[in-house]
Motif scaffolding. Structure first.
Motif, short mmCIF file in Angstrom:
data_model
loop_
_atom_site.label_atom_id
_atom_site.label_comp_id
_atom_site.label_asym_id
_atom_site.label_seq_id
_atom_site.Cartn_x
_atom_site.Cartn_y
_atom_site.Cartn_z
N THR A 167 0.82 -1.22 0.00
CA THR A 167 0.00 0.00 0.00
C THR A 167 0.85 1.27 0.00
O THR A 167 0.36 2.34 0.35
CB THR A 167 -0.94 0.00 1.23
N SER A 168 2.09 1.16 -0.37
CA SER A 168 2.98 2.33 -0.40
C SER A 168 2.45 3.38 -1.35
O SER A 168 1.90 3.05 -2.42
CB SER A 168 4.38 1.92 -0.85
N PRO A 169 2.64 4.66 -1.00
CA PRO A 169 2.22 5.72 -1.91
C PRO A 169 3.00 5.65 -3.23
O PRO A 169 4.16 5.25 -3.26
CB PRO A 169 2.56 7.01 -1.15
N GLU A 170 2.34 6.07 -4.29
CA GLU A 170 2.95 6.06 -5.63
C GLU A 170 4.27 6.83 -5.66
O GLU A 170 5.23 6.41 -6.29
CB GLU A 170 1.96 6.65 -6.65
N ALA A 171 4.33 7.94 -4.92
CA ALA A 171 5.54 8.76 -4.89
C ALA A 171 6.72 7.99 -4.31
O ALA A 171 7.86 8.13 -4.79
CB ALA A 171 5.29 10.03 -4.09
N ASP A 172 6.47 7.16 -3.31
CA ASP A 172 7.55 6.35 -2.72
C ASP A 172 8.06 5.31 -3.70
O ASP A 172 9.27 5.06 -3.80
CB ASP A 172 7.07 5.66 -1.43
N ILE A 173 7.14 4.69 -4.42
CA ILE A 173 7.53 3.68 -5.41
C ILE A 173 8.33 4.33 -6.53
O ILE A 173 9.35 3.81 -6.98
CB ILE A 173 6.30 2.93 -5.95
N GLU A 174 7.89 5.49 -6.97
CA GLU A 174 8.61 6.21 -8.03
C GLU A 174 10.01 6.62 -7.56
O GLU A 174 10.97 6.54 -8.32
CB GLU A 174 7.82 7.44 -8.47
N LYS A 175 10.12 7.03 -6.31
CA LYS A 175 11.42 7.41 -5.74
C LYS A 175 12.37 6.21 -5.73
O LYS A 175 13.54 6.33 -6.13
CB LYS A 175 11.21 7.94 -4.33
N LEU A 176 11.86 5.05 -5.31
CA LEU A 176 12.67 3.84 -5.30
C LEU A 176 13.04 3.43 -6.73
O LEU A 176 14.19 3.10 -7.02
CB LEU A 176 11.95 2.70 -4.58
N ALA A 177 12.06 3.46 -7.63
CA ALA A 177 12.32 3.09 -9.04
C ALA A 177 13.39 4.00 -9.64
O ALA A 177 14.28 3.54 -10.36
CB ALA A 177 11.03 3.16 -9.84
N ASP A 178 13.30 5.29 -9.33
CA ASP A 178 14.29 6.23 -9.85
C ASP A 178 15.68 5.94 -9.26
O ASP A 178 16.68 6.00 -9.98
CB ASP A 178 13.86 7.66 -9.52
N ALA A 179 15.73 5.60 -7.99
CA ALA A 179 17.02 5.31 -7.34
C ALA A 179 17.71 4.10 -7.96
O ALA A 179 18.94 4.05 -8.01
CB ALA A 179 16.81 5.09 -5.84
N ILE A 180 16.92 3.14 -8.45
CA ILE A 180 17.52 1.94 -9.06
C ILE A 180 17.40 1.99 -10.59
O ILE A 180 17.49 0.98 -11.26
CB ILE A 180 16.94 0.63 -8.47
N MET A 181 17.24 3.22 -11.09
CA MET A 181 17.29 3.52 -12.52
C MET A 181 16.27 2.73 -13.35
O MET A 181 16.50 2.44 -14.52
CB MET A 181 18.71 3.28 -13.05
#
Length: 195
Positions: A167-181
């Motif tokens: 249930t993580s917020p979309e912004a957190d998932i995007e932040k993680l996705a961006d961190a791992i390119m």
């Protein structure tokens, strides 16, 4: 479904094996000099012993003292793959991101291009994250197939598909996705860790 360059190479290997069940397939990890050497040592174990003895004799002729076993292994493998002693083969050179493995005593032999054999009975598939390296290794820019990075939407969709109850917020998932390119393998590993 999202695929990394190595996964695409693996799929190609499976398809080639389907077309030609007698095809000899070798996988070389070229991320570092030691991984390349280890891969070549694995291939060397496939060379018939009598062929190795013949090649070793010719390699040692005129050489005084010890033979560099690392250079000898690479030479044995490349000569064997170039010979008519092996039928059809496919060599996958994975993670070829750097052209040189610096060896100050043998700079010309440290160039990755000199460590990859070519022969009429063989094919070479190279994966690389470095477009310049890929172009230099294959010789022509039009022979390089570029696999584009996932978009943020694709990356978050992959996260959500692998963690449907998260249930993580979309912004957190995007932040993680961006961190791992937005790399599919990194996303899969992150999801495995999160579970």
């Amino acid at each position: 479904t999202y695929y990394s360059k190595s996964r695409i190479a693996l799929e190609y290997v499976y398809r080639m094996r389907e077309q030609d069940p007698h095809l000899c397939i070798f996988w070389v990890f070229a991320a570092s000099r030691s991984s390349l050497q280890s891969s070549y040592e694995t291939i060397r174990r496939e060379i018939p012993p009598e062929y190795i003895r013949t090649l070793q004799f010719s390699l040692r002729t005129g050489v005084a003292g010890n033979v560099d076993t690392e250079r000898e292994t690479i030479s044995l493998v490349t000569q064997w793959l170039r010979s008519d002693q092996i039928s059809r083969w496919l060599l996958v050179v994975d993670n070829a991101d750097d052209l040189t493995f610096v060896d100050p005593t043998h700079p010309e032999e440290s160039h990755l291009m000199n460590l990859i054999p070519s022969a009429s009975n063989g094919k070479v598939l190279i994966t690389s994250r470095n477009g310049r390296v890929a172009e230099e290794l294959v010789g022509f820019a039009n022979r390089v197939v570029r696999v584009e990075r996932m978009t943020m939407t694709e990356a978050t969709t992959l996260f959500r598909s692998m963690l449907p109850n998260d249930t993580s917020p979309e912004a957190d998932i995007e932040k993680l996705a961006d961190a791992i390119m937005c790399l599919p393998l990194a996303i899969k590993q992150a999801c495995a860790y999160i579970r």
